[in-house]
Design a protein around this motif. Structure first.
Motif, PDB file in Angstrom:
ATOM      1  N   UNK A 319      27.410  13.294  -6.615  1.00 33.03           N
ATOM      2  CA  UNK A 319      27.431  12.338  -7.732  1.00 33.03           C
ATOM      3  C   UNK A 319      27.335  13.085  -9.060  1.00 33.03           C
ATOM      4  N   UNK A 320      26.472  14.115  -9.077  1.00 32.64           N
ATOM      5  CA  UNK A 320      26.350  14.936 -10.278  1.00 32.64           C
ATOM      6  C   UNK A 320      27.664  15.633 -10.597  1.00 32.64           C
ATOM      7  N   UNK A 321      28.351  16.098  -9.552  1.00 30.81           N
ATOM      8  CA  UNK A 321      29.614  16.805  -9.744  1.00 30.81           C
ATOM      9  C   UNK A 321      30.689  15.869 -10.277  1.00 30.81           C
ATOM     10  N   UNK A 322      30.747  14.656  -9.730  1.00 32.49           N
ATOM     11  CA  UNK A 322      31.778  13.708 -10.149  1.00 32.49           C
ATOM     12  C   UNK A 322      31.571  13.267 -11.593  1.00 32.49           C
ATOM     13  N   UNK A 323      30.299  13.007 -11.982  1.00 34.08           N
ATOM     14  CA  UNK A 323      30.020  12.477 -13.323  1.00 34.08           C
ATOM     15  C   UNK A 323      29.869  13.573 -14.370  1.00 34.08           C
ATOM     16  N   UNK A 324      29.558  14.787 -13.903  1.00 34.53           N
ATOM     17  CA  UNK A 324      29.354  15.874 -14.852  1.00 34.53           C
ATOM     18  C   UNK A 324      27.949  15.938 -15.402  1.00 34.53           C
ATOM     19  N   UNK A 325      27.072  15.028 -14.998  1.00 34.38           N
ATOM     20  CA  UNK A 325      25.683  15.023 -15.465  1.00 34.38           C
ATOM     21  C   UNK A 325      24.793  15.747 -14.456  1.00 34.38           C
TER      22      UNK A 325
END
Length: 794
Positions: A319-325
C-alpha cells in the motif's frame, strides 16, 4: 452453653476455611431462597453480570434469566426440588443488556427437619471454562433450640461451603503453614490425573509434577509466601505440570494468605485453573497473527484498514508502494488524501455503503494521486469488519493496474497492427475453437479455399481438410501448451473441388479467456513437387552409388574434418560406428604399396594444386583386396584459398576384372576366322569382329550402329520380313541356324552359314551371330552338280 460456644467456634473456623475459597474463586456464586430472591453472592458473580454486590442482593433470578430459560428453570425446580442435579448452557442478562453465555451446574441438598428452603449457585463463564457450575439447596430450621441451631448451622455451613468448594471447576486447595494440604478440591483429578487424597497424603506431589523448567520459580514463590506472607497478599503465576498420563498442561495459579479472626496466619488458599487450551489458542492466535502479518507484508497487492471515520489504521508495504507514502506517514490520515478531486465524489458513497450499511464493494476502478503527484489507476475492494456483530472498521485490498491499463492500450493498438499484418500475410490464417469451428480468418485464408469470410465462419476444419481424424485432432488440441507450436502437413479442398497440399503451423492462443487454435497454412504443392523430384534424384543418386559401388566424401580443407556417404563405409567393409571419417583412418585401409603415391596426390589436392584422380588398392576389414578409383574437385574462396574438396571413391574391382576378361575375349574375338556380330532385338548392330567386317567389306567399327538389314541381299522390305521371321523363331527356340544370302558393301552377293543365339545383357535381349562365308563351297557344290548332271546326260 460451653458446647454451644464450641459449636459457634467450629462454625467460625469452617467459615474461615471455606469462605476464602468461595470469595476468591473465579466462578460466580449466589445463594437464593425458594422465592428466587438472592441473599448472597461472591465478587465473581457480580463481575460476570456487571453489578456491585449491594445491587444484586434482594433481586430475583427473573431479572437475570430470559423468558425461555426462566421457564425451563422453574419447571425443573418445581418437579425435582428435592433431588435436583442438572447442567445447563444458558444465557444470563448483563446489566448493560447484552447476553452473557455461561455453563450452569445445579444440585440439591434437603434438610431433615425444616420445611423451608435456601438455594445457592456457582456459575462458570462459558468463554473460560469447559465444565458447568453448581446450585445447591439447603434447609434451615426455625423451631430448634439455640444449641441445636448452632450445631445445625455448623453442619449446614460446613456442608454448604464444602459442597461449593468440591463442585468448583478449578483445582482449589488450602495449604497450612507447614506445607500440608488442609483441603484439595476433587477437580485436581480432572486436571492432573491424581486424586485429592493422593495430594493430602503426599504434600510434595505438587512439586513432583511441576515441569522442571518451572519448578525453581514455583519453589521461590512458595518460600517467599512463607517468609513474607504479609508482603504477598495475592500472587499470580503460570506454570506447567506433567499429568499422570504424561500430558503437559498449563495452569494459572492464584493464591493469597488465609488469616483467622484473630489475625493468625493459617496458610495460603490457592486456585489452579487449567489454561492449556487457552495457551494453545494463544499460541495459535500468535502464529496466525504472525502468519497473517507475513502474508500482509509479502502481499503484492495493497492491504489496508480504515476506521469508521475513514482514517488509515493499518497498511502493508504494498500500500505504501502504490501510494508513495511511508507507512508511518499514512497511518492516521484520511483516505481522501490519495484520491484526486475528480474521483473523490465517487469514492465517498462506496465507503458509506461499507462502513454504515454493511455492504461490500468489489473491484472498483478509479484513479489515485501519489505523494509525489503522479497518478495511477487502481482497483479496490472493501468490506466491513465486525466485532460482536458491530461494524468496527473497514478492511480493503487494492491493486495498481496502471501498467495493465497501459498494456491493454498497447495491446489494442498491437491488435490493430496485428490485424493489418494478418490481413496482408502470405499465409492463410485460420482461428478455430477446440471443436474445430472457425471464429476468424484472414483474406489469404479465404482466397486459398475459395470462400468468403462470412461463409468460412459458418464452417469447421473438417469442411476444408481431407482425410483428417477430427477426434484425434481434438485430443491433440486439448494437449497443446502455450508457446509450443506443432507442425503438420495435410491436404486441403478448394470450394471448386480441387485439392492442394498445405504445411500447417498450429499454436494455442488465449482469446477472451477461452482457448483457441491459430492455424497458419501455406500451399506447398510446388515445394512438394520439387521435394519429390529431389527425393527421386537423391534415390537415383544413392542407387547409382550402390550400382556403381561409388561413395562420396567432403573434406573441409580449413579444419580437416571429413564427411563420408554410406557407400564409402561399405566400400571399406566397416560400419559408421567402427570408423569415423578422417584422413588417417582412411589411409589405414590403403594398400601399403600405394600409400605414398596416394598421399602425395591427396596432399596436392588438399593444397589446391590440382584435382584428385587416382587409382589404387585398398584392403578391406575382412582382408580382401579391392581396386578403387578416387577423384575430387577443390572449391576456392574469392581470394583463391582452397576451402572444400568434393570427391568420390569407386570400387572398380569388378570393372578391372571385367576389363581383363574383355581384353581376353576381345583378343579371342579378333583372332576368330568366323565373323561375329552383336545386335539388339530391334536389329541395331552393337559389335562386330575384324573377320565380320572383312567378310562384308567394311572398315572397322563402320557397321556399328547400322541396322542388320543392310547386310541382307534382296529388297529392303523383303529383308525386313526375313529378319522378323528369324527373330520370331529365336524368341521361341533361342537358336537359329542356316544359310543366309548377304550383300557386301560393294554390292556383290555371297552366302554364309549363320549360327544365331539369343542372350540377355543387363535385362535386355540381344542376338549374337557367328557366320562363315560358304560362297566358294556353294559354288563348288553347284559345279559338281552340273558336272554330274552333264555326265548323266551323255
Amino acid at each position: 452453653m460451653i458446647k454451644t460456644k464450641h459449636t459457634e467456634q467450629a462454625l467460625q473456623n469452617n467459615e474461615q476455611r471455606y469462605r476464602p475459597i468461595i470469595e476468591t474463586t473465579s466462578e460466580g456464586y449466589c445463594l437464593f431462597n425458594q422465592s428466587a430472591e438472592i441473599i448472597e453472592v461472591n465478587q465473581s458473580f457480580c463481575t460476570m453480570l456487571g453489578y456491585h454486590q449491594e445491587e444484586i442482593l434482594g433481586k430475583k433470578l427473573d431479572d437475570f434469566f430470559d423468558d425461555a430459560n426462566l421457564k425451563i428453570f422453574k419447571e425443573e425446580f418445581s418437579k425435582n426440588a428435592s433431588t435436583w442435579h442438572r447442567s445447563y448452557e444458558i444465557t444470563l442478562k448483563h446489566k448493560k443488556g447484552r447476553d452473557v453465555f455461561v455453563y450452569l451446574k445445579v444440585t440439591s441438598l434437603k434438610d431433615d427437619i425444616s420445611h423451608s428452603w435456601l438455594s445457592f449457585a456457582l456459575i462458570t463463564d462459558r468463554r473460560k471454562w469447559t465444565e458447568k457450575g453448581l446450585i445447591g439447596f439447603l434447609h434451615l430450621s426455625d423451631k430448634i433450640t439455640e444449641r441445636q441451631y448452632a450445631e445445625k448451622a455448623l453442619r449446614d455451613s460446613e456442608d454448604r461451603l464444602r459442597t461449593v468448594a468440591d463442585f468448583t471447576y478449578n483445582w482449589e486447595y488450602w495449604i497450612d503453614p507447614k506445607g500440608n494440604f488442609l483441603y484439595v478440591s476433587p477437580s485436581c483429578q480432572r486436571i492432573s490425573g491424581y486424586s485429592n487424597e493422593e495430594f493430602q497424603r503426599n504434600p510434595k506431589l505438587l512439586e513432583e509434577i511441576i515441569h522442571p523448567d518451572d519448578l525453581l520459580s514455583f519453589k521461590k514463590h512458595f518460600q517467599q509466601n512463607h517468609i513474607f506472607k504479609e508482603e504477598y497478599p495475592t500472587y499470580f503465576s503460570e506454570f506447567r505440570i506433567t499429568t499422570r498420563n504424561g500430558e503437559i498442561r498449563w495452569l494459572a495459579h492464584v493464591c493469597q494468605p488465609v488469616f483467622d479472626i484473630d489475625g493468625r496466619w493459617l496458610g495460603r488458599r490457592a486456585s489452579h485453573q487449567d489454561i492449556t487450551e487457552q495457551k494453545r489458542a494463544e499460541k495459535a492466535r500468535e502464529e496466525t497473527h504472525k502468519f497473517l502479518e507475513k502474508i500482509m507484508n509479502s502481499a503484492t497487492n495493497a492491504i489496508f484498514v480504515l476506521d469508521l471515520e475513514g482514517q488509515f489504521l493499518k497498511i502493508n508495504p504494498a500500500c505504501s508502494k502504490i501510494t508513495g507514502y511511508p507507512v508511518e506517514e499514512l497511518i492516521g490520515q484520511p483516505f481522501s488524501i490519495v484520491f484526486t478531486p475528480e474521483t473523490l465524489p465517487k469514492i465517498n458513497p462506496q465507503f458509506i455503503k461499507v462502513a454504515f450499511k454493511g455492504e461490500t464493494v468489489s473491484q472498483f476502478e478509479t484513479e489515485i494521486i501519489r505523494k509525489e503527484g503522479s497518478r495511477a489507476i487502481i482497483t479496490f475492494s472493501i468490506a466491513p469488519m465486525r466485532n460482536s456483530g458491530q461494524i468496527v472498521s473497514v478492511v480493503g485490498t487494492a491493486e495498481d493496474i496502471t501498467a495493465r491499463k497501459q498494456t491493454e492500450k498497447a495491446l489494442r493498438e498491437s491488435e490493430e497492427r496485428f490485424r493489418s499484418l494478418v490481413e496482408q500475410a502470405v499465409d492463410a490464417i485460420f482461428v478455430h475453437d477446440l471443436e474445430g469451428r472457425f471464429v476468424d480468418v484472414n483474406l489469404k485464408a479465404c482466397e486459398s479455399v475459395g470462400y468468403t469470410r462470412q461463409e468460412l465462419l459458418k464452417l469447421s476444419i473438417s469442411d476444408i481438410d481431407i482425410g483428417i481424424n477430427l477426434e484425434h485432432l481434438k485430443k491433440l488440441w486439448q494437449q497443446m501448451a502455450f508457446g509450443i507450436p506443432i507442425m503438420l502437413e495435410g491436404v486441403r479442398r478448394h470450394r471448386e473441388g480441387s485439392t492442394f497440399q498445405v504445411d500447417v503451423r498450429l499454436g494455442l492462443i488465449k482469446w477472451n479467456d477461452s482457448k483457441y487454435i491459430l492455424s497458419a497454412a501455406r500451399d506447398i504443392s510446388e515445394r512438394k513437387q520439387v521435394e519429390e523430384t529431389l527425393r527421386k534424384r537423391d534415390l537415383q543418386f544413392k542407387m547409382a552409388q550402390e550400382i556403381a559401388n561409388l561413395g562420396s566424401y567432403t573434406v573441409n580443407l580449413t579444419t580437416g574434418e571429413q564427411e563420408w556417404s554410406d557407400q564409402m563405409f561399405q566400400i571399406l567393409g566397416v560400419t559408421q560406428k567402427e570408423v569415423s571419417p578422417s584422413y588417417d583412418n582412411f589411409m589405414l585401409f590403403v594398400h601399403p604399396a600405394d600409400q605414398d603415391k596416394l598421399a602425395e596426390e591427396l596432399q596436392a589436392a588438399f593444397g589446391g594444386k590440382k584435382s584428385l584422380d587416382s587409382h589404387y588398392r585398398i584392403i578391406r576389414k575382412e582382408g580382401n583386396m579391392r581396386f578403387v578409383h578416387s577423384g575430387g574437385k577443390v572449391e576456392y574462396n574469392p581470394d583463391g584459398k582452397p576451402l572444400w574438396l568434393y570427391g568420390f571413391t569407386q570400387d572398380i574391382t569388378e570393372r578391372k576384372r571385367a576389363e581383363e576378361k574383355l581384353i581376353v575375349q576381345s583378343k579371342i574375338l579378333e583372332s576368330m576366322a568366323e565373323g561375329v556380330t552383336l545386335a539388339d532385338d530391334l536389329g541395331q548392330i552393337f559389335l562386330t569382329n575384324p573377320a565380320f567386317d572383312s567378310m562384308f567389306g567394311y572398315e572397322r567399327e563402320e557397321l556399328k550402329g547400322q541396322h542388320i538389314s543392310i547386310l541382307h541381299a534382296g529388297p529392303f522390305e523383303k529383308s525386313i520380313q526375313i529378319i522378323k521371321e528369324m527373330m520370331a523363331i529365336l524368341k521361341k527356340t533361342a537358336v537359329w541356324q542356316g544359310e543366309i544370302k548377304n550383300r557386301k558393301k560393294d554390292g556383290s552377293l555371297f552366302i554364309t552359314y549363320a549360327h544365331i543365339s539369343a542372350l540377355e545383357i543387363s535385362g535386355k535381349p540381344y542376338w549374337v551371330s557367328v557366320q562363315e562365308d560358304i560362297t566358294e563351297r556353294k559354288q563348288a557344290e553347284e559345279a559338281l552338280k552340273q558336272a554330274i548332271a552333264s555326265a548323266n546326260s551323255e
